[in-house]
Design a protein around this motif. Structure first.
Motif, PDB file in Angstrom:
ATOM      1  N   ILE A 279       0.861  -1.177   0.000  1.00 14.47           N
ATOM      2  CA  ILE A 279       0.000   0.000   0.000  1.00 14.47           C
ATOM      3  C   ILE A 279       0.898   1.228   0.000  1.00 14.47           C
ATOM      4  O   ILE A 279       1.835   1.321   0.792  1.00 14.47           O
ATOM      5  N   TYR A 280       0.614   2.150  -0.919  1.00 14.31           N
ATOM      6  CA  TYR A 280       1.290   3.448  -0.961  1.00 14.31           C
ATOM      7  C   TYR A 280       0.311   4.502  -0.492  1.00 14.31           C
ATOM      8  O   TYR A 280      -0.849   4.515  -0.899  1.00 14.31           O
ATOM      9  N   VAL A 281       0.787   5.438   0.333  1.00 12.91           N
ATOM     10  CA  VAL A 281       0.034   6.635   0.673  1.00 12.91           C
ATOM     11  C   VAL A 281       0.884   7.809   0.210  1.00 12.91           C
ATOM     12  O   VAL A 281       2.021   7.978   0.678  1.00 12.91           O
ATOM     13  N   VAL A 282       0.367   8.592  -0.728  1.00 16.15           N
ATOM     14  CA  VAL A 282       1.104   9.751  -1.220  1.00 16.15           C
ATOM     15  C   VAL A 282       1.005  10.848  -0.170  1.00 16.15           C
ATOM     16  O   VAL A 282      -0.080  11.320   0.145  1.00 16.15           O
ATOM     17  N   THR A 283       2.151  11.223   0.402  1.00 19.93           N
ATOM     18  CA  THR A 283       2.154  12.270   1.426  1.00 19.93           C
ATOM     19  C   THR A 283       2.489  13.635   0.837  1.00 19.93           C
ATOM     20  O   THR A 283       2.096  14.656   1.393  1.00 19.93           O
ATOM     21  N   SER A 284       3.224  13.648  -0.278  1.00 18.88           N
ATOM     22  CA  SER A 284       3.496  14.907  -0.979  1.00 18.88           C
ATOM     23  C   SER A 284       3.935  14.593  -2.403  1.00 18.88           C
ATOM     24  O   SER A 284       4.429  13.502  -2.698  1.00 18.88           O
ATOM     25  N   GLY A 285       3.730  15.566  -3.280  1.00 22.42           N
ATOM     26  CA  GLY A 285       4.158  15.425  -4.670  1.00 22.42           C
ATOM     27  C   GLY A 285       3.042  14.950  -5.590  1.00 22.42           C
ATOM     28  O   GLY A 285       1.932  14.641  -5.154  1.00 22.42           O
ATOM     29  N   ARG A 286       3.391  14.888  -6.879  1.00 22.73           N
ATOM     30  CA  ARG A 286       2.432  14.471  -7.911  1.00 22.73           C
ATOM     31  C   ARG A 286       3.146  13.626  -8.955  1.00 22.73           C
ATOM     32  O   ARG A 286       4.302  13.887  -9.297  1.00 22.73           O
ATOM     33  N   ALA A 287       2.406  12.610  -9.438  1.00 24.48           N
ATOM     34  CA  ALA A 287       2.947  11.707 -10.458  1.00 24.48           C
ATOM     35  C   ALA A 287       1.788  10.909 -11.044  1.00 24.48           C
ATOM     36  O   ALA A 287       0.624  11.128 -10.694  1.00 24.48           O
ATOM     37  N   ARG A 288       2.128   9.983 -11.919  1.00 30.57           N
ATOM     38  CA  ARG A 288       1.181   8.981 -12.405  1.00 30.57           C
ATOM     39  C   ARG A 288       1.724   7.633 -12.001  1.00 30.57           C
ATOM     40  O   ARG A 288       2.934   7.418 -12.026  1.00 30.57           O
ATOM     41  N   ILE A 289       0.836   6.708 -11.639  1.00 33.36           N
ATOM     42  CA  ILE A 289       1.251   5.326 -11.427  1.00 33.36           C
ATOM     43  C   ILE A 289       0.724   4.523 -12.607  1.00 33.36           C
ATOM     44  O   ILE A 289      -0.412   4.733 -13.057  1.00 33.36           O
ATOM     45  N   VAL A 290       1.582   3.642 -13.119  1.00 29.62           N
ATOM     46  CA  VAL A 290       1.242   2.830 -14.276  1.00 29.62           C
ATOM     47  C   VAL A 290       1.369   1.368 -13.893  1.00 29.62           C
ATOM     48  O   VAL A 290       2.392   0.954 -13.328  1.00 29.62           O
ATOM     49  N   THR A 291       0.324   0.591 -14.194  1.00 28.07           N
ATOM     50  CA  THR A 291       0.314  -0.853 -13.974  1.00 28.07           C
ATOM     51  C   THR A 291      -0.233  -1.501 -15.246  1.00 28.07           C
ATOM     52  O   THR A 291      -0.759  -0.797 -16.116  1.00 28.07           O
ATOM     53  N   PRO A 292      -0.164  -2.819 -15.369  1.00 22.62           N
ATOM     54  CA  PRO A 292      -0.745  -3.464 -16.552  1.00 22.62           C
ATOM     55  C   PRO A 292      -2.248  -3.203 -16.700  1.00 22.62           C
ATOM     56  O   PRO A 292      -2.768  -3.231 -17.801  1.00 22.62           O
ATOM     57  N   SER A 293      -2.931  -2.908 -15.598  1.00 21.20           N
ATOM     58  CA  SER A 293      -4.376  -2.685 -15.674  1.00 21.20           C
ATOM     59  C   SER A 293      -4.758  -1.230 -15.927  1.00 21.20           C
ATOM     60  O   SER A 293      -5.932  -0.920 -16.079  1.00 21.20           O
ATOM     61  N   GLY A 294      -3.778  -0.314 -15.974  1.00 25.11           N
ATOM     62  CA  GLY A 294      -4.093   1.073 -16.260  1.00 25.11           C
ATOM     63  C   GLY A 294      -3.140   2.043 -15.600  1.00 25.11           C
ATOM     64  O   GLY A 294      -2.111   1.657 -15.046  1.00 25.11           O
ATOM     65  N   ALA A 295      -3.517   3.320 -15.674  1.00 27.06           N
ATOM     66  CA  ALA A 295      -2.694   4.391 -15.105  1.00 27.06           C
ATOM     67  C   ALA A 295      -3.607   5.369 -14.388  1.00 27.06           C
ATOM     68  O   ALA A 295      -4.792   5.489 -14.717  1.00 27.06           O
ATOM     69  N   ALA A 296      -3.054   6.086 -13.398  1.00 21.27           N
ATOM     70  CA  ALA A 296      -3.837   7.076 -12.657  1.00 21.27           C
ATOM     71  C   ALA A 296      -2.928   8.181 -12.166  1.00 21.27           C
ATOM     72  O   ALA A 296      -1.774   7.939 -11.804  1.00 21.27           O
ATOM     73  N   GLU A 297      -3.469   9.397 -12.157  1.00 22.84           N
ATOM     74  CA  GLU A 297      -2.787  10.533 -11.559  1.00 22.84           C
ATOM     75  C   GLU A 297      -2.895  10.402 -10.046  1.00 22.84           C
ATOM     76  O   GLU A 297      -3.965  10.041  -9.531  1.00 22.84           O
ATOM     77  N   VAL A 298      -1.805  10.667  -9.335  1.00 24.99           N
ATOM     78  CA  VAL A 298      -1.837  10.595  -7.873  1.00 24.99           C
ATOM     79  C   VAL A 298      -1.204  11.842  -7.277  1.00 24.99           C
ATOM     80  O   VAL A 298      -0.305  12.443  -7.861  1.00 24.99           O
ATOM     81  N   GLY A 299      -1.707  12.217  -6.117  1.00 22.00           N
ATOM     82  CA  GLY A 299      -1.198  13.366  -5.381  1.00 22.00           C
ATOM     83  C   GLY A 299      -1.455  13.145  -3.901  1.00 22.00           C
ATOM     84  O   GLY A 299      -1.908  12.063  -3.491  1.00 22.00           O
ATOM     85  N   PRO A 300      -1.180  14.143  -3.076  1.00 19.99           N
ATOM     86  CA  PRO A 300      -1.318  13.997  -1.628  1.00 19.99           C
ATOM     87  C   PRO A 300      -2.673  13.421  -1.225  1.00 19.99           C
ATOM     88  O   PRO A 300      -3.715  13.858  -1.708  1.00 19.99           O
ATOM     89  N   GLY A 301      -2.609  12.401  -0.371  1.00 17.20           N
ATOM     90  CA  GLY A 301      -3.811  11.750   0.118  1.00 17.20           C
ATOM     91  C   GLY A 301      -4.211  10.512  -0.655  1.00 17.20           C
ATOM     92  O   GLY A 301      -5.021   9.724  -0.170  1.00 17.20           O
ATOM     93  N   ALA A 302      -3.672  10.307  -1.852  1.00 13.94           N
ATOM     94  CA  ALA A 302      -4.012   9.123  -2.634  1.00 13.94           C
ATOM     95  C   ALA A 302      -3.489   7.867  -1.930  1.00 13.94           C
ATOM     96  O   ALA A 302      -2.384   7.868  -1.387  1.00 13.94           O
ATOM     97  N   VAL A 303      -4.302   6.820  -1.922  1.00 16.55           N
ATOM     98  CA  VAL A 303      -3.923   5.538  -1.350  1.00 16.55           C
ATOM     99  C   VAL A 303      -4.014   4.510  -2.475  1.00 16.55           C
ATOM    100  O   VAL A 303      -5.049   4.388  -3.128  1.00 16.55           O
ATOM    101  N   ILE A 304      -2.924   3.774  -2.696  1.00 13.08           N
ATOM    102  CA  ILE A 304      -2.813   2.861  -3.829  1.00 13.08           C
ATOM    103  C   ILE A 304      -2.477   1.471  -3.315  1.00 13.08           C
ATOM    104  O   ILE A 304      -1.514   1.303  -2.560  1.00 13.08           O
ATOM    105  N   PHE A 305      -3.241   0.474  -3.738  1.00  7.88           N
ATOM    106  CA  PHE A 305      -2.936  -0.919  -3.402  1.00  7.88           C
ATOM    107  C   PHE A 305      -2.332  -1.585  -4.619  1.00  7.88           C
ATOM    108  O   PHE A 305      -2.870  -1.504  -5.727  1.00  7.88           O
TER     109      PHE A 305
END
Length: 113
Positions: free
Chosen positions: A53-79
């Motif tokens: 599990i990732y919790v974005v505490t600061s910054g901005r990026a995109r996460i890319v996986t075989p199932s897709g991509a998403a913009e992430v920023g502070p507060g985003a939680v990624i499994f």
């Protein structure tokens, strides 16, 4: 109880490093750390044998996986399930991630499913 100081806080990687990983706590069932990638940096990680599990505490990026991509920023939680390819790209602001592994990072020696 344990208070984990500094977890999820931005820290600039060493000059020769593309990113920085610091493990703050490890028990048999989970581990917690901070992963930092500077703006414009490159995420060089490989898939892990543990769920994550990732919790974005600061910054901005995109996460890319075989199932897709998403913009992430502070507060985003990624499994990210064990064994799934994933990468942070287009890092537009210094990225700091609080990371939780279950079980603990590196504790599984077999190949993920």
């Amino acid at each position: 109880m344990e208070i984990i100081k500094g977890a999820g806080e931005w820290a600039r990687p060493a000059a020769e490093a593309a990113s920085d990983w610091v493990e703050h706590l490890k028990s048999p069932d989970l581990s917690i750390g901070t992963y930092c990638i500077p703006a414009g940096g490159v995420d060089t990680q490989s898939p892990h044998t543990e769920d994550e599990i990732y919790v974005v505490t600061s910054g901005r990026a995109r996460i890319v996986t075989p199932s897709g991509a998403a913009e992430v920023g502070p507060g985003a939680v990624i499994f990210v399930p064990a064994g799934e390819e994933h990468r942070f790209v287009d890092i537009s602001e210094d990225l700091a991630l609080l990371v939780v592994f279950g079980p603990a990072y590196g504790s599984r020696t077999d190949t993920p499913a």
